[in-house]
Design a protein around this motif. Structure first.
Motif, PDB file in Angstrom:
ATOM      1  N   GLY A  29       9.274  93.136 158.254  1.00  0.00           N
ATOM      2  CA  GLY A  29       8.986  93.646 156.917  1.00  0.00           C
ATOM      3  C   GLY A  29       9.923  94.765 156.508  1.00  0.00           C
ATOM      4  O   GLY A  29       9.751  95.362 155.445  1.00  0.00           O
ATOM      5  N   GLY A  30      10.922  95.060 157.324  1.00  0.00           N
ATOM      6  CA  GLY A  30      11.889  96.100 156.985  1.00  0.00           C
ATOM      7  C   GLY A  30      12.804  95.677 155.849  1.00  0.00           C
ATOM      8  O   GLY A  30      13.020  94.486 155.605  1.00  0.00           O
ATOM      9  N   ILE A  31      13.345  96.652 155.131  1.00  0.00           N
ATOM     10  CA  ILE A  31      14.288  96.386 154.052  1.00  0.00           C
ATOM     11  C   ILE A  31      15.531  97.262 154.245  1.00  0.00           C
ATOM     12  O   ILE A  31      15.543  98.174 155.067  1.00  0.00           O
ATOM     13  CB  ILE A  31      13.681  96.665 152.661  1.00  0.00           C
ATOM     14  N   MET A  32      16.562  96.964 153.484  1.00  0.00           N
ATOM     15  CA  MET A  32      17.759  97.804 153.424  1.00  0.00           C
ATOM     16  C   MET A  32      17.902  98.320 151.996  1.00  0.00           C
ATOM     17  O   MET A  32      17.912  97.531 151.041  1.00  0.00           O
ATOM     18  CB  MET A  32      18.995  97.007 153.816  1.00  0.00           C
ATOM     19  N   THR A  33      17.999  99.627 151.833  1.00  0.00           N
ATOM     20  CA  THR A  33      18.191 100.219 150.513  1.00  0.00           C
ATOM     21  C   THR A  33      19.663 100.121 150.118  1.00  0.00           C
ATOM     22  O   THR A  33      20.524  99.757 150.933  1.00  0.00           O
ATOM     23  CB  THR A  33      17.776 101.689 150.507  1.00  0.00           C
ATOM     24  N   ARG A  34      19.964 100.467 148.888  1.00  0.00           N
ATOM     25  CA  ARG A  34      21.363 100.479 148.450  1.00  0.00           C
ATOM     26  C   ARG A  34      22.200 101.405 149.323  1.00  0.00           C
ATOM     27  O   ARG A  34      23.324 101.062 149.717  1.00  0.00           O
ATOM     28  CB  ARG A  34      21.455 100.914 146.981  1.00  0.00           C
ATOM     29  N   GLU A  35      21.665 102.564 149.644  1.00  0.00           N
ATOM     30  CA  GLU A  35      22.396 103.515 150.488  1.00  0.00           C
ATOM     31  C   GLU A  35      22.647 102.935 151.876  1.00  0.00           C
ATOM     32  O   GLU A  35      23.739 103.092 152.448  1.00  0.00           O
ATOM     33  CB  GLU A  35      21.614 104.824 150.601  1.00  0.00           C
ATOM     34  N   ASP A  36      21.647 102.247 152.425  1.00  0.00           N
ATOM     35  CA  ASP A  36      21.806 101.595 153.729  1.00  0.00           C
ATOM     36  C   ASP A  36      22.916 100.548 153.676  1.00  0.00           C
ATOM     37  O   ASP A  36      23.752 100.460 154.579  1.00  0.00           O
ATOM     38  CB  ASP A  36      20.503 100.905 154.151  1.00  0.00           C
ATOM     39  N   LEU A  37      22.917  99.745 152.620  1.00  0.00           N
ATOM     40  CA  LEU A  37      23.899  98.676 152.500  1.00  0.00           C
ATOM     41  C   LEU A  37      25.302  99.217 152.262  1.00  0.00           C
ATOM     42  O   LEU A  37      26.295  98.650 152.749  1.00  0.00           O
ATOM     43  CB  LEU A  37      23.497  97.728 151.362  1.00  0.00           C
ATOM     44  N   GLU A  38      25.398 100.303 151.516  1.00  0.00           N
ATOM     45  CA  GLU A  38      26.720 100.901 151.286  1.00  0.00           C
ATOM     46  C   GLU A  38      27.327 101.389 152.592  1.00  0.00           C
ATOM     47  O   GLU A  38      28.541 101.276 152.812  1.00  0.00           O
ATOM     48  CB  GLU A  38      26.605 102.037 150.273  1.00  0.00           C
ATOM     49  N   ALA A  39      26.487 101.895 153.491  1.00  0.00           N
ATOM     50  CA  ALA A  39      26.989 102.346 154.794  1.00  0.00           C
ATOM     51  C   ALA A  39      27.465 101.159 155.633  1.00  0.00           C
ATOM     52  O   ALA A  39      28.476 101.262 156.348  1.00  0.00           O
ATOM     53  CB  ALA A  39      25.885 103.105 155.529  1.00  0.00           C
ATOM     54  N   ILE A  40      26.766 100.039 155.549  1.00  0.00           N
ATOM     55  CA  ILE A  40      27.195  98.829 156.257  1.00  0.00           C
ATOM     56  C   ILE A  40      28.493  98.300 155.651  1.00  0.00           C
ATOM     57  O   ILE A  40      29.417  97.893 156.368  1.00  0.00           O
ATOM     58  CB  ILE A  40      26.088  97.752 156.193  1.00  0.00           C
ATOM     59  N   ALA A  41      28.568  98.314 154.331  1.00  0.00           N
ATOM     60  CA  ALA A  41      29.779  97.841 153.647  1.00  0.00           C
ATOM     61  C   ALA A  41      30.998  98.660 154.049  1.00  0.00           C
ATOM     62  O   ALA A  41      32.105  98.118 154.186  1.00  0.00           O
ATOM     63  CB  ALA A  41      29.573  97.898 152.127  1.00  0.00           C
ATOM     64  N   GLU A  42      30.819  99.939 154.246  1.00  0.00           N
ATOM     65  CA  GLU A  42      31.927 100.805 154.639  1.00  0.00           C
ATOM     66  C   GLU A  42      32.511 100.371 155.982  1.00  0.00           C
ATOM     67  O   GLU A  42      33.724 100.440 156.198  1.00  0.00           O
ATOM     68  CB  GLU A  42      31.454 102.259 154.717  1.00  0.00           C
ATOM     69  N   VAL A  43      31.657  99.906 156.883  1.00  0.00           N
ATOM     70  CA  VAL A  43      32.123  99.432 158.185  1.00  0.00           C
ATOM     71  C   VAL A  43      32.878  98.107 158.045  1.00  0.00           C
ATOM     72  O   VAL A  43      33.876  97.863 158.731  1.00  0.00           O
ATOM     73  CB  VAL A  43      30.930  99.249 159.158  1.00  0.00           C
ATOM     74  N   LEU A  44      32.437  97.256 157.131  1.00  0.00           N
ATOM     75  CA  LEU A  44      32.980  95.898 157.021  1.00  0.00           C
ATOM     76  C   LEU A  44      34.232  95.787 156.158  1.00  0.00           C
ATOM     77  O   LEU A  44      35.011  94.844 156.314  1.00  0.00           O
ATOM     78  CB  LEU A  44      31.906  94.966 156.444  1.00  0.00           C
ATOM     79  N   ARG A  45      34.455  96.727 155.257  1.00  0.00           N
ATOM     80  CA  ARG A  45      35.475  96.563 154.219  1.00  0.00           C
ATOM     81  C   ARG A  45      36.868  96.196 154.743  1.00  0.00           C
ATOM     82  O   ARG A  45      37.547  95.366 154.164  1.00  0.00           O
ATOM     83  CB  ARG A  45      35.562  97.830 153.362  1.00  0.00           C
ATOM     84  N   ASP A  46      37.305  96.807 155.793  1.00  0.00           N
ATOM     85  CA  ASP A  46      38.662  96.567 156.285  1.00  0.00           C
ATOM     86  C   ASP A  46      38.704  95.536 157.406  1.00  0.00           C
ATOM     87  O   ASP A  46      39.672  95.472 158.171  1.00  0.00           O
ATOM     88  CB  ASP A  46      39.286  97.888 156.762  1.00  0.00           C
ATOM     89  N   THR A  47      37.668  94.728 157.503  1.00  0.00           N
ATOM     90  CA  THR A  47      37.623  93.676 158.516  1.00  0.00           C
ATOM     91  C   THR A  47      37.746  92.313 157.853  1.00  0.00           C
ATOM     92  O   THR A  47      37.786  92.195 156.633  1.00  0.00           O
ATOM     93  CB  THR A  47      36.297  93.720 159.301  1.00  0.00           C
ATOM     94  N   ASN A  48      37.778  91.276 158.688  1.00  0.00           N
ATOM     95  CA  ASN A  48      37.791  89.904 158.192  1.00  0.00           C
ATOM     96  C   ASN A  48      36.463  89.220 158.527  1.00  0.00           C
ATOM     97  O   ASN A  48      36.412  88.031 158.814  1.00  0.00           O
ATOM     98  CB  ASN A  48      38.959  89.128 158.819  1.00  0.00           C
ATOM     99  N   ILE A  49      35.373  90.008 158.474  1.00  0.00           N
ATOM    100  CA  ILE A  49      34.050  89.530 158.885  1.00  0.00           C
ATOM    101  C   ILE A  49      33.250  89.070 157.669  1.00  0.00           C
ATOM    102  O   ILE A  49      33.163  89.773 156.661  1.00  0.00           O
ATOM    103  CB  ILE A  49      33.292  90.639 159.638  1.00  0.00           C
ATOM    104  N   LEU A  50      32.661  87.881 157.795  1.00  0.00           N
ATOM    105  CA  LEU A  50      31.773  87.362 156.761  1.00  0.00           C
ATOM    106  C   LEU A  50      30.367  87.923 156.940  1.00  0.00           C
ATOM    107  O   LEU A  50      29.988  88.357 158.031  1.00  0.00           O
ATOM    108  CB  LEU A  50      31.700  85.831 156.842  1.00  0.00           C
ATOM    109  N   VAL A  51      29.588  87.879 155.859  1.00  0.00           N
ATOM    110  CA  VAL A  51      28.170  88.260 155.914  1.00  0.00           C
ATOM    111  C   VAL A  51      27.341  87.078 155.447  1.00  0.00           C
ATOM    112  O   VAL A  51      27.557  86.556 154.348  1.00  0.00           O
ATOM    113  CB  VAL A  51      27.863  89.485 155.026  1.00  0.00           C
TER     114      VAL A  51
END
Length: 396
Positions: free
Chosen positions: A179-201
């Motif tokens: 039942g957990g969720i990810m807020t916009r702030e949570d997702l922005e932190a994840i996006a920061e890790v992924l941005r310079d990679t070639n990883i799909l979501v």
């Protein structure tokens, strides 16, 4: 005599049966069982949706549709995602109608994962991701989330699991089973890790409409994430359309094109009757969905209070329709708890380790059942816990 052992796929033989279905099947064979094991809404599919299906039958609209789904439905899906979550997809080449969200997940993994590719799977999570990755001879890499973080994925956890072989992150929020969720702030932190990679979501957002107190945010909406996100959703949960078997997947055209090829050969097209019904669901049923959400919220509050009162620590879930109480205070494993509860009190819940090793010490309880049903189950669980309560504590 044929030697079936040599004829069957080695990879399939390694697969374990679903831990969810095991307890559902056991409960079905017993009299007087209250089953809180299956994530199926107890509401009827809205009448206007059912009527649309009846109309399609009466008008004999039962021929095959386009492989990717009816054009009107794909347009309606794109319109819905735009007005609800500010997502923009093209109905012709970025949207595919599938047989449930499960097929969408299967297509996304099969279209992208090569042997040896690593797929990061946030756990605890739905049971299908790991087996599908392994069927493609990929490497499933679990990322264990924690109660103290409300089972959210943190950027530190993500970063520590990325290697040069990482192909995909599976991000299942709102989460089944926690039942957990990810807020916009949570997702922005994840996006920061992924941005310079070639990883799909692969973002499984089947419960996106079912949130309490916060509006759902998709990672595809975060800057720089649309291009790498495969968005999966469907009609089963929010619209109480489980048996209609209809889902969809949206993705950038190069990915969607490959998924469509698999879908053409494996499925051909989703059920026509269900597609006509889904158009009406998206256009007309916002109020019906909200009524269901309001009722789920009442049940959620009652169960959270009840579990914490009887000594099964339970954080307050903000999405989906599941509780994930900690049962370590009883001194039992998750499976022992569920088996003994079923035998002694005739209440069926699902062991947390069915959703990954990090789910050990927890059980999943679905509140997609009537309030009366849940209240009686809570009485039985309290009686059970009083008999078996120990001194162990739930680790944070």
């Amino acid at each position: 005599m044929l030697n079936y052992d040599t004829l069957l796929s080695d990879q399939v033989k390694k697969m374990k049966p679903s831990g969810i279905r095991k307890f559902f099947d056991l409960a079905a064979m017993m009299e007087g069982v209250i089953s809180l094991g299956v994530g199926e809404p107890d509401f009827q599919t809205p009448w206007t949706v059912r009527k649309a299906a009846v109309d399609s039958l009466e008008r004999k609209r039962m021929v095959y549709t386009a492989n990717s789904g009816m054009a009107d439905l794909r347009k309606e899906i794109c319109h819905y995602l735009n007005r609800k979550y500010h997502l923009t997809y093209h109905p012709e080449n970025e949207t595919l109608v599938t047989v449930g969200g499960s097929e969408a997940i299967d297509l996304a993994i099969r279209a992208t994962v090569n042997p040896g590719d690593e797929v990061l799977i946030v756990e605890p999570s739905f049971v299908c991701y790991k087996p599908i990755v392994e069927l493609m001879h990929g490497v499933a890499v679990p990322i264990s989330t924690k109660l103290k973080n409300k089972f959210k994925l943190t950027p530190e956890e993500l970063r520590s699991h990325i290697t040069e072989r990482t192909k995909m992150l599976i991000l299942p929020y709102p989460n089944n089973p926690t039942g957990g969720i990810m807020t916009r702030e949570d997702l922005e932190a994840i996006a920061e890790v992924l941005r310079d990679t070639n990883i799909l979501v692969l973002s499984d957002e089947i419960y996106s409409e079912l949130t309490y107190g916060r509006k759902h945010v998709s990672i595809a909406e975060i800057d720089g994430m649309w291009e790498r996100t495969i968005y999966v959703s469907g009609f089963s949960k929010a619209f109480a359309m489980t048996g209609w078997r209809l889902g969809y997947v949206c993705a950038p055209e190069p990915i969607a094109k490959q998924m469509l090829k698999i879908h053409q050969y494996a499925i051909m097209s989703a059920p026509t009757l269900s597609q006509y019904a889904a158009i009406v669901a998206l256009r007309e049923c916002d109020q019906e969905v909200q009524k269901m959400v309001d009722e789920y919220n009442r049940r959620r509050r009652m169960l959270v209070d009840g579990f914490n009162r009887i000594g099964l620590t339970c954080f307050n879930p903000e999405g989906a329709f599941y509780m994930f109480p900690c049962i370590r205070s009883t001194g039992m494993t998750s499976e022992e708890f569920c088996e003994t509860l079923l035998q002694e009190e005739k209440v069926a819940v699902v062991p947390g380790n069915a959703f990954g090793e990090s789910g050990e010490g927890f059980v999943r309880v679905s509140y997609a059942y009537s309030l009366k049903h849940l209240q009686e189950a809570l009485v039985r669980i309290e009686r059970f816990v009083q008999r078996h309560q120990g001194e162990n504590q739930c680790e944070q």
